[in-house]
Enzyme design. Sequence first.
Site, mmCIF file in Angstrom:
data_model
loop_
_atom_site.group_PDB
_atom_site.id
_atom_site.type_symbol
_atom_site.label_atom_id
_atom_site.label_comp_id
_atom_site.label_asym_id
_atom_site.label_seq_id
_atom_site.Cartn_x
_atom_site.Cartn_y
_atom_site.Cartn_z
ATOM 1 N N CYS A 87 0.794 -1.231 0.000
ATOM 2 C CA CYS A 87 0.000 0.000 0.000
ATOM 3 C C CYS A 87 0.828 1.284 0.000
ATOM 4 O O CYS A 87 0.465 2.230 -0.725
ATOM 5 C CB CYS A 87 -1.000 -0.009 1.148
ATOM 6 S SG CYS A 87 -0.357 -0.505 2.750
ATOM 7 N N ARG A 134 7.156 -11.097 5.431
ATOM 8 C CA ARG A 134 6.800 -10.851 6.827
ATOM 9 C C ARG A 134 7.531 -11.852 7.711
ATOM 10 O O ARG A 134 7.555 -13.047 7.413
ATOM 11 C CB ARG A 134 5.287 -10.936 7.018
ATOM 12 C CG ARG A 134 4.567 -9.865 6.212
ATOM 13 C CD ARG A 134 3.072 -9.921 6.317
ATOM 14 N NE ARG A 134 2.471 -8.887 5.486
ATOM 15 C CZ ARG A 134 1.166 -8.731 5.312
ATOM 16 N NH1 ARG A 134 0.315 -9.549 5.911
ATOM 17 N NH2 ARG A 134 0.708 -7.766 4.528
ATOM 18 N N GLN A 137 0.658 -11.255 -2.768
ATOM 19 C CA GLN A 137 -0.712 -10.825 -2.523
ATOM 20 C C GLN A 137 -1.361 -10.336 -3.813
ATOM 21 O O GLN A 137 -0.724 -9.637 -4.603
ATOM 22 C CB GLN A 137 -0.741 -9.700 -1.488
ATOM 23 C CG GLN A 137 -0.359 -10.136 -0.091
ATOM 24 C CD GLN A 137 -0.593 -9.028 0.917
ATOM 25 O OE1 GLN A 137 -0.263 -7.877 0.675
ATOM 26 N NE2 GLN A 137 -1.160 -9.378 2.054
ATOM 27 N N ASP A 155 -3.190 -7.828 -4.514
ATOM 28 C CA ASP A 155 -3.425 -6.648 -3.696
ATOM 29 C C ASP A 155 -4.019 -5.528 -4.532
ATOM 30 O O ASP A 155 -3.497 -5.192 -5.597
ATOM 31 C CB ASP A 155 -2.084 -6.190 -3.112
ATOM 32 C CG ASP A 155 -2.231 -5.573 -1.742
ATOM 33 O OD1 ASP A 155 -3.366 -5.503 -1.255
ATOM 34 O OD2 ASP A 155 -1.209 -5.173 -1.164
ATOM 35 N N HIS A 201 -5.760 -1.450 -4.249
ATOM 36 C CA HIS A 201 -6.078 -0.260 -3.462
ATOM 37 C C HIS A 201 -6.948 0.637 -4.319
ATOM 38 O O HIS A 201 -6.599 0.962 -5.456
ATOM 39 C CB HIS A 201 -4.802 0.446 -3.007
ATOM 40 C CG HIS A 201 -4.010 -0.387 -2.050
ATOM 41 N ND1 HIS A 201 -2.981 -1.214 -2.462
ATOM 42 C CD2 HIS A 201 -4.136 -0.574 -0.715
ATOM 43 C CE1 HIS A 201 -2.500 -1.865 -1.412
ATOM 44 N NE2 HIS A 201 -3.178 -1.486 -0.347
ATOM 45 N N LYS A 225 -12.251 -3.169 9.095
ATOM 46 C CA LYS A 225 -12.206 -4.056 7.934
ATOM 47 C C LYS A 225 -13.321 -5.090 7.987
ATOM 48 O O LYS A 225 -13.847 -5.428 9.053
ATOM 49 C CB LYS A 225 -10.860 -4.775 7.852
ATOM 50 C CG LYS A 225 -10.611 -5.789 8.962
ATOM 51 C CD LYS A 225 -9.271 -6.510 8.782
ATOM 52 C CE LYS A 225 -9.032 -7.500 9.926
ATOM 53 N NZ LYS A 225 -7.758 -8.229 9.773
ATOM 54 N N HIS A 281 -8.308 -0.757 1.091
ATOM 55 C CA HIS A 281 -7.351 -1.847 0.897
ATOM 56 C C HIS A 281 -8.144 -3.128 0.634
ATOM 57 O O HIS A 281 -9.153 -3.389 1.288
ATOM 58 C CB HIS A 281 -6.512 -2.084 2.158
ATOM 59 C CG HIS A 281 -5.752 -0.894 2.634
ATOM 60 N ND1 HIS A 281 -4.375 -0.830 2.616
ATOM 61 C CD2 HIS A 281 -6.164 0.280 3.183
ATOM 62 C CE1 HIS A 281 -3.981 0.316 3.128
ATOM 63 N NE2 HIS A 281 -5.051 1.011 3.485
#
Length: 658
Positions: free
Chosen positions: A352, A381, A399, A401, A403, A485, A531
Amino acid sequence: MSTVSELRITLDGSERVVAAGTTAGDALGADGRTVIAARVNGELRDLTHEVRDGDAVEPVEIGSDDGRAILRHSTAHVMAQAVQELFPDARLGIGPPVENGFYYDFDVKDPFTPDDLKRVEKRMREIVKQGQRFSRRVVSDDAAREELADEPYKLELIGLKGGASSDDGSSVEVGGGELTIYDNLDAKSGDLRWKDLCRGPHLPTTRNVPAFKLMRTGGAYWRGSEKNPQLQRIYGTAWESRDKQDEYLKLLEEAERRDHRKLGVELDLFSFPNEIGSGLAVFHPKGGVVRKVMEDYSRLRHEESGYEFVNTPHITKGDLFETSGHLGWYKDDMFPPMEMDGAEYYLKPMNCPMHNLIFRARGRSYRELPLRLFELGTVYRFEKSGVVHGLTRVRGMTQDDAHIYCTKEQMAQELKSLLTFVLGLLRDYGLSEFFLELSTRDDSEKFIGSHEDWAEATAALQEAADDSGLDLVPDPGGAAFYGPKISVQAKDAIGRTWQLSTIQVDFNQPKRFGLEYQAADGSRQQPVMIHRALFGSIERFFGVLLEHYAGALPPWLAPVQVVGIPISDDHIAHLEKVAAGLRERGIRVEVDTSADRMQKKIRNAQKQKVPYMLLAGDDDVAKGAVSFRYRSGEQNNGVSVDAAVAEIVKAVEGRVQI
């Protein structure tokens, strides 16, 4: 001075009159088998709890969520008693109930062996049969320290009273109020057999434990910190009936059969070489095919839905995560920094912040919004070694991912359409049963941003969840530090729940990065940032799908969709021609030209869970046909090549689940 002879309590929604000194168990008419505890004014209590005037009393049945937790906690006490009787030098840690079972931690000289567990379980059955009574008593801090002077971990928990956290399980031992000890008393004589520091409540007697089994042992750091001593943990399960326990054990057997780590080896999909490191997977050719198909279909659906593809590097200066706030809130989950060119660089744990820089790279107009940026971005991570688990908990993951940047006016509709998109794509991969979890902030200091922004974001997510028609489970305090979320929870083929997609509203990142767009009136406004990780990660979703399908992926996802099996070498040319036609239609096909006999070739294809097998002998060659064999073992002979190709292509293109 008069004495009170009767009390008025609420039971079953109506007022009842009971005698003074009545226990919750007497008020409920509980037998300790079906009804094993009470909820008094909303608090869980033992059946021996004495009710007061005005109390509201409700039964807690053994098969309810609360009842199972009490059963399992009580069984953990039985186990701890058995351990200390067999191993007198064992020192007690904590013993909470957990999902589907319980555990207890012990400080012992040597790790427990399988034979030790058999001895402990045998002794537990003897204690259960004795019907020892669980008896609660309130003690002062000093009295508790005196009684438990030989239990150093219990003494530490006494010092935590009022500050003990459920994160380390100590909430089952002490809380913010009075300290209590539970005694296990002999059913006949009332003599003390064992005791433990505990908040309770518990079953009336050990005889009320209907079914239990010890499962395994493992190591666990005291209170979850690697700085503390490592204890030995014994895990067990307990249920309200033998039938329920048998159902659970069968589920475990099925889950073991479906274990994606085992299937990954059997199907030659992926591995975790020691030379690379824990939690870092490599995908073999067949696994690479599955992954590519997953990613390609996801890209196609995103493109159709108006997303724009971006790409960002794996490493960045630490200043970026200072701006985003991650170094202050997420640093423990990041890999250590690398010193280069006078600056600290980090492997990125999320995409992000870099997407924010893409948004900020030039001026933006309201006409561009909503702007949907999508990336299959690999992040890193630093998961603790104890929680790394196959593909479902890794240290390096990709991911899917996205946005989304939009106006506040667009936010509600964008969330609704986004949730519809997420659920539709998950259904395309064969998942069909979902519920939602709404994670919000609490009053702790781990959250940033104004309460007003949080309230607005939470309301928008709530509206989207309600619009979906799915069940919604609240998760107070479970939000990310920057915003609330929704988590999409999916059930697999054997009823297990997996957290997959997450959708998070974020007013904070746009503020921290100074993101702006020019509104219709010419003013500069801050966008709302959403997100969204649809699969969670490609690796995790791969593992979930493998377990959901027990390795038998549907034809469109299978690494090899068709295997041609000749009865003899004379029939290879015929099947090679069929295979060529299938490849022209985009089908992944192999012809088994090995020296194995036909039956072994069939078994090999079945073990590899290939959806379709095309067999050919003399008659098939003469007729321009094949014998069409399915993964289930069903077989149709004499199917024309054209018909066989058409059926396979239709199943693959239609994402048929077989």
